[in-house]
Motif scaffolding. Structure first.
Motif, PDB file in Angstrom:
ATOM      1  N   ILE A   6       0.828  -1.199   0.000  1.00  0.00           N
ATOM      2  CA  ILE A   6       0.000   0.000   0.000  1.00  0.00           C
ATOM      3  C   ILE A   6       0.864   1.252   0.000  1.00  0.00           C
ATOM      4  O   ILE A   6       0.481   2.282  -0.533  1.00  0.00           O
ATOM      5  N   THR A   7       2.031   1.198   0.595  1.00  0.00           N
ATOM      6  CA  THR A   7       2.861   2.379   0.698  1.00  0.00           C
ATOM      7  C   THR A   7       3.545   2.686  -0.616  1.00  0.00           C
ATOM      8  O   THR A   7       3.490   1.933  -1.575  1.00  0.00           O
ATOM      9  N   ALA A   8       4.279   3.801  -0.639  1.00  0.00           N
ATOM     10  CA  ALA A   8       4.980   4.207  -1.855  1.00  0.00           C
ATOM     11  C   ALA A   8       6.184   3.333  -2.134  1.00  0.00           C
ATOM     12  O   ALA A   8       6.755   3.376  -3.220  1.00  0.00           O
ATOM     13  N   ALA A   9       6.580   2.533  -1.157  1.00  0.00           N
ATOM     14  CA  ALA A   9       7.768   1.690  -1.322  1.00  0.00           C
ATOM     15  C   ALA A   9       7.422   0.388  -2.017  1.00  0.00           C
ATOM     16  O   ALA A   9       7.769  -0.691  -1.575  1.00  0.00           O
ATOM     17  N   ALA A  10       6.748   0.468  -3.141  1.00  0.00           N
ATOM     18  CA  ALA A  10       6.249  -0.724  -3.826  1.00  0.00           C
ATOM     19  C   ALA A  10       7.229  -1.282  -4.838  1.00  0.00           C
ATOM     20  O   ALA A  10       6.899  -2.161  -5.601  1.00  0.00           O
ATOM     21  N   ALA A  11       8.434  -0.751  -4.870  1.00  0.00           N
ATOM     22  CA  ALA A  11       9.403  -1.231  -5.853  1.00  0.00           C
ATOM     23  C   ALA A  11       9.882  -2.624  -5.498  1.00  0.00           C
ATOM     24  O   ALA A  11      10.016  -2.989  -4.342  1.00  0.00           O
ATOM     25  N   VAL A  12      10.160  -3.418  -6.506  1.00  0.00           N
ATOM     26  CA  VAL A  12      10.701  -4.755  -6.299  1.00  0.00           C
ATOM     27  C   VAL A  12      12.165  -4.638  -5.917  1.00  0.00           C
ATOM     28  O   VAL A  12      12.929  -3.900  -6.524  1.00  0.00           O
ATOM     29  N   ALA A  13      12.562  -5.384  -4.903  1.00  0.00           N
ATOM     30  CA  ALA A  13      13.946  -5.329  -4.424  1.00  0.00           C
ATOM     31  C   ALA A  13      14.686  -6.578  -4.864  1.00  0.00           C
ATOM     32  O   ALA A  13      14.107  -7.636  -5.038  1.00  0.00           O
ATOM     33  N   LEU A  14      15.988  -6.451  -5.040  1.00  0.00           N
ATOM     34  CA  LEU A  14      16.817  -7.595  -5.432  1.00  0.00           C
ATOM     35  C   LEU A  14      18.141  -7.500  -4.717  1.00  0.00           C
ATOM     36  O   LEU A  14      18.850  -6.512  -4.841  1.00  0.00           O
ATOM     37  N   VAL A  15      18.458  -8.524  -3.931  1.00  0.00           N
ATOM     38  CA  VAL A  15      19.737  -8.599  -3.238  1.00  0.00           C
ATOM     39  C   VAL A  15      20.284  -9.989  -3.453  1.00  0.00           C
ATOM     40  O   VAL A  15      19.602 -10.975  -3.201  1.00  0.00           O
ATOM     41  N   ILE A  16      21.496 -10.107  -3.923  1.00  0.00           N
ATOM     42  CA  ILE A  16      22.086 -11.409  -4.194  1.00  0.00           C
ATOM     43  C   ILE A  16      23.230 -11.643  -3.229  1.00  0.00           C
ATOM     44  O   ILE A  16      24.117 -10.809  -3.092  1.00  0.00           O
ATOM     45  N   GLY A  17      23.176 -12.778  -2.569  1.00  0.00           N
ATOM     46  CA  GLY A  17      24.229 -13.131  -1.631  1.00  0.00           C
ATOM     47  C   GLY A  17      25.243 -14.047  -2.273  1.00  0.00           C
ATOM     48  O   GLY A  17      25.200 -14.342  -3.457  1.00  0.00           O
ATOM     49  N   GLY A  18      26.134 -14.537  -1.459  1.00  0.00           N
ATOM     50  CA  GLY A  18      27.192 -15.392  -1.969  1.00  0.00           C
ATOM     51  C   GLY A  18      26.813 -16.847  -1.940  1.00  0.00           C
ATOM     52  O   GLY A  18      25.754 -17.235  -1.474  1.00  0.00           O
ATOM     53  N   VAL A  19      27.714 -17.662  -2.434  1.00  0.00           N
ATOM     54  CA  VAL A  19      27.523 -19.100  -2.451  1.00  0.00           C
ATOM     55  C   VAL A  19      28.093 -19.689  -1.172  1.00  0.00           C
ATOM     56  O   VAL A  19      29.225 -19.395  -0.799  1.00  0.00           O
ATOM     57  N   THR A  20      27.286 -20.499  -0.502  1.00  0.00           N
ATOM     58  CA  THR A  20      27.748 -21.172   0.704  1.00  0.00           C
ATOM     59  C   THR A  20      28.302 -22.529   0.328  1.00  0.00           C
ATOM     60  O   THR A  20      27.585 -23.366  -0.215  1.00  0.00           O
ATOM     61  N   TRP A  64      14.379 -30.204  -5.609  1.00  0.00           N
ATOM     62  CA  TRP A  64      15.043 -29.034  -5.031  1.00  0.00           C
ATOM     63  C   TRP A  64      14.659 -28.897  -3.566  1.00  0.00           C
ATOM     64  O   TRP A  64      13.532 -29.212  -3.169  1.00  0.00           O
ATOM     65  N   LYS A  65      15.604 -28.404  -2.777  1.00  0.00           N
ATOM     66  CA  LYS A  65      15.340 -28.051  -1.391  1.00  0.00           C
ATOM     67  C   LYS A  65      15.577 -26.553  -1.246  1.00  0.00           C
ATOM     68  O   LYS A  65      16.676 -26.056  -1.501  1.00  0.00           O
ATOM     69  N   VAL A  66      14.517 -25.836  -0.863  1.00  0.00           N
ATOM     70  CA  VAL A  66      14.595 -24.386  -0.706  1.00  0.00           C
ATOM     71  C   VAL A  66      14.224 -24.050   0.729  1.00  0.00           C
ATOM     72  O   VAL A  66      13.208 -24.525   1.247  1.00  0.00           O
ATOM     73  N   THR A  67      15.036 -23.241   1.395  1.00  0.00           N
ATOM     74  CA  THR A  67      14.784 -22.903   2.796  1.00  0.00           C
ATOM     75  C   THR A  67      14.825 -21.394   2.998  1.00  0.00           C
ATOM     76  O   THR A  67      15.441 -20.650   2.234  1.00  0.00           O
ATOM     77  N   ILE A  68      14.147 -20.957   4.064  1.00  0.00           N
ATOM     78  CA  ILE A  68      14.156 -19.561   4.475  1.00  0.00           C
ATOM     79  C   ILE A  68      14.546 -19.493   5.939  1.00  0.00           C
ATOM     80  O   ILE A  68      14.159 -20.346   6.741  1.00  0.00           O
ATOM     81  N   GLY A 108      19.856 -34.881  -5.969  1.00  0.00           N
ATOM     82  CA  GLY A 108      20.072 -35.925  -6.963  1.00  0.00           C
ATOM     83  C   GLY A 108      19.623 -37.273  -6.461  1.00  0.00           C
ATOM     84  O   GLY A 108      19.190 -37.419  -5.310  1.00  0.00           O
ATOM     85  N   ALA A 109      19.733 -38.283  -7.291  1.00  0.00           N
ATOM     86  CA  ALA A 109      19.325 -39.634  -6.909  1.00  0.00           C
ATOM     87  C   ALA A 109      20.192 -40.187  -5.788  1.00  0.00           C
ATOM     88  O   ALA A 109      19.725 -40.956  -4.937  1.00  0.00           O
ATOM     89  N   LYS A 110      21.467 -39.779  -5.735  1.00  0.00           N
ATOM     90  CA  LYS A 110      22.390 -40.310  -4.735  1.00  0.00           C
ATOM     91  C   LYS A 110      22.822 -39.262  -3.717  1.00  0.00           C
ATOM     92  O   LYS A 110      22.959 -39.562  -2.535  1.00  0.00           O
ATOM     93  N   LYS A 111      23.047 -38.041  -4.183  1.00  0.00           N
ATOM     94  CA  LYS A 111      23.545 -36.994  -3.287  1.00  0.00           C
ATOM     95  C   LYS A 111      22.895 -35.666  -3.630  1.00  0.00           C
ATOM     96  O   LYS A 111      22.262 -35.511  -4.672  1.00  0.00           O
ATOM     97  N   THR A 112      23.072 -34.721  -2.713  1.00  0.00           N
ATOM     98  CA  THR A 112      22.610 -33.358  -2.966  1.00  0.00           C
ATOM     99  C   THR A 112      23.784 -32.490  -3.372  1.00  0.00           C
ATOM    100  O   THR A 112      24.939 -32.757  -3.010  1.00  0.00           O
ATOM    101  N   GLY A 113      23.477 -31.440  -4.129  1.00  0.00           N
ATOM    102  CA  GLY A 113      24.516 -30.543  -4.600  1.00  0.00           C
ATOM    103  C   GLY A 113      24.832 -29.439  -3.619  1.00  0.00           C
ATOM    104  O   GLY A 113      24.317 -29.401  -2.493  1.00  0.00           O
ATOM    105  N   ARG A 114      25.700 -28.533  -4.031  1.00  0.00           N
ATOM    106  CA  ARG A 114      26.083 -27.397  -3.190  1.00  0.00           C
ATOM    107  C   ARG A 114      24.920 -26.411  -3.047  1.00  0.00           C
ATOM    108  O   ARG A 114      24.091 -26.276  -3.940  1.00  0.00           O
ATOM    109  N   THR A 115      24.902 -25.726  -1.917  1.00  0.00           N
ATOM    110  CA  THR A 115      23.857 -24.749  -1.617  1.00  0.00           C
ATOM    111  C   THR A 115      24.279 -23.363  -2.060  1.00  0.00           C
ATOM    112  O   THR A 115      25.418 -22.950  -1.829  1.00  0.00           O
ATOM    113  N   THR A 116      23.338 -22.648  -2.672  1.00  0.00           N
ATOM    114  CA  THR A 116      23.541 -21.235  -2.968  1.00  0.00           C
ATOM    115  C   THR A 116      22.577 -20.427  -2.108  1.00  0.00           C
ATOM    116  O   THR A 116      21.386 -20.749  -2.038  1.00  0.00           O
ATOM    117  N   THR A 117      23.092 -19.411  -1.438  1.00  0.00           N
ATOM    118  CA  THR A 117      22.288 -18.615  -0.515  1.00  0.00           C
ATOM    119  C   THR A 117      22.216 -17.177  -0.984  1.00  0.00           C
ATOM    120  O   THR A 117      23.235 -16.589  -1.366  1.00  0.00           O
TER     121      THR A 117
END
Length: 444
Positions: A6-20, A64-68, A108-117
């Motif tokens: 509702i406020t004027a701050a309706a712009a979409v924000a984007l912040v990209i972090g590093g790879v864990t 995929w496994k996605v967490t917050i 994956g079928a056997k293992k999971t890959g690296r996490t990106t945060t």
């Protein structure tokens, strides 16, 4: 989007972090998927959407496994497991001025890959507007603006047993109760979301858009995660015995069920302790009539009295308790509603002491059925605000709906105030949204 900033701050924000980095490297190039690519997060109002691309190397992705984090208010402790074709995930009910970390990992079928945060900080003001959904007398799903503006709009026909998510999408069971139909908020064509199911005409949803129902064959509560076409059982109700049974789902995805008989009633669910309820008299607790719950572990039970008065009353069952807490000592014609933070109650000023006295005959009871106030029970205790302009209808388990901001919606079935009403969180004059009759109220 119906939950709009509702406020004027309706712009979409984007912040990209590093790879864990993963804790250990895969044993061979093909044993685990690679890290997801182009991981980004965008936010609007109190929600954020994470998007990503497929890994450039590694084993085949099977999911995929996605967490917050932090995971407060989120279903499944903030962990989503999505199918391989998924490329986005959305999280709602975020707290203002809070930095969240979103992690994406290929399975994956056997293992999971690296996490990106990636990280995203919500604006300092994230006021949102929700929608009220309700079922009209013809079985159509109608959407109203939560702020009471405008008129209702039919968004799905033949929607008995519907559910909705917080962006305005509506879900209905098919006529043969084997499929879930998806009615997009943007008005595009209805499509089948999942099939081969054993539905009952009673869908539920949480803030993330996960869907729930009681399987007509097994009797277990089933859950269909967002982005999936495969349901899993999350709560077995087959051992709860005979008698009436009512159930609900909290905004953060906890299933709560209440049932039994006047002398042997119970509460069970996911994320709450199952328990039998203790009665203070030989008549038992009373007959189960309805259930609501908040996201703090409180359960609110509507119970019909075992005696001759024929009263319906709402009680609070606090986390871990087996004894009921009386919310309001007086009997009344009343309407209950709950949101993530607590419970709201609308009650008439007076009450007929026996069903035979009520309501329509010339010799019927003439008590004052106007609703003078709205009582709120939350984590901060109890509070009351004055209300005007609305009169209660019939006695019974009158269950309404409440918005995040505390507005209460109720359908009055008879009397001078018959129709659909909105009672503002701050109290004051109630607003009639429609003079027609509606059922199955949902604010999301």
């Amino acid at each position: 989007m119906y939950r709009a900033l509702i406020t004027a701050a309706a712009a979409v924000a984007l912040v990209i972090g590093g790879v864990t980095p993963a804790t250990a490297a895969p044993s061979s190039p093909s044993s685990a998927p690679g890290a997801p690519t182009s991981v980004r997060v965008s936010g609007a109002a109190d929600s954020a959407t994470v998007t990503w691309g497929a890994p450039k190397s590694g084993a085949k992705v099977t999911g995929w496994k996605v967490t917050i984090a932090p995971a407060q208010h989120q279903p499944d402790q903030g962990v989503d497991r999505l199918p391989a074709k998924a490329r986005s995930d959305r999280f709602g009910d975020l707290t203002p001025k809070t930095t969240y970390k979103f992690s994406v990992r290929a399975i994956g079928a056997k293992k999971t890959g690296r996490t990106t945060t990636v990280s995203y900080t919500t604006p300092s003001v994230v006021d949102t507007t929700q929608s009220l959904f309700a079922l009209d007398a013809s079985g159509n799903v109608v959407r109203f603006a939560e702020d009471g503006s405008g008129v209702g709009k039919v968004v799905a026909a033949k929607g008995t047993g519907f559910a909705a998510d917080d962006v305005g999408d509506v879900f209905t069971p098919s006529a043969d109760l084997t499929s879930i139909l998806f009615h997009p908020a943007d008005g595009s064509a209805t499509r089948t979301l999942a099939t081969g199911l054993h539905l009952t005409p009673d869908l539920r949803s949480d803030v993330a858009g996960n869907l729930y129902w009681i399987d007509s064959v097994t009797g277990a509560v089933q859950k269909l995660p967002v982005g999936s076409s495969t349901a899993t059982a999350v709560l077995d109700l087959t051992a709860t015995g005979s008698g009436q049974r009512f159930w609900t789902v909290t905004p953060d995805g906890k299933v709560v069920a209440f049932g039994g008989t006047a002398g042997n009633s119970w509460v069970t669910g996911t994320g709450i302790a199952p328990r039998s309820l203790n009665a203070s008299s030989g008549l038992g607790v009373g007959y189960p009539a309805g259930v609501l719950a908040d996201s703090h572990g409180n359960v609110y039970l509507d119970i019909r009295s075992p005696g001759a008065a024929g009263s319906w009353a709402w009680y609070q069952l606090k986390p871990g308790a087996t004894a009921l807490t009386t919310i309001e000592p007086r009997l009344a014609f009343e309407y209950g509603a709950a949101n993530a933070d607590g419970f709201s109650l609308l009650q008439s000023a007076e009450w007929c002491t026996a069903p035979a006295e009520y309501p329509t005959s010339p010799t019927g009871c003439k008590v004052d059925r106007t609703i003078p106030d709205k009582l709120v029970v939350g984590t901060g205790g109890k509070s009351t605000v004055a209300v005007s302009g609305i009169t209660a209808g019939s006695r019974g388990p009158n269950t309404g709906a409440a918005s995040d901001d505390g507005d209460v919606f109720a359908n009055v079935d008879s009397g001078p105030s018959a129709g659909l009403w909105r009672v503002p969180a701050s109290g004051g004059a109630a607003q009639q949204l429609s003079s027609a009759q509606y059922s199955r109220l949902l604010v999301i």
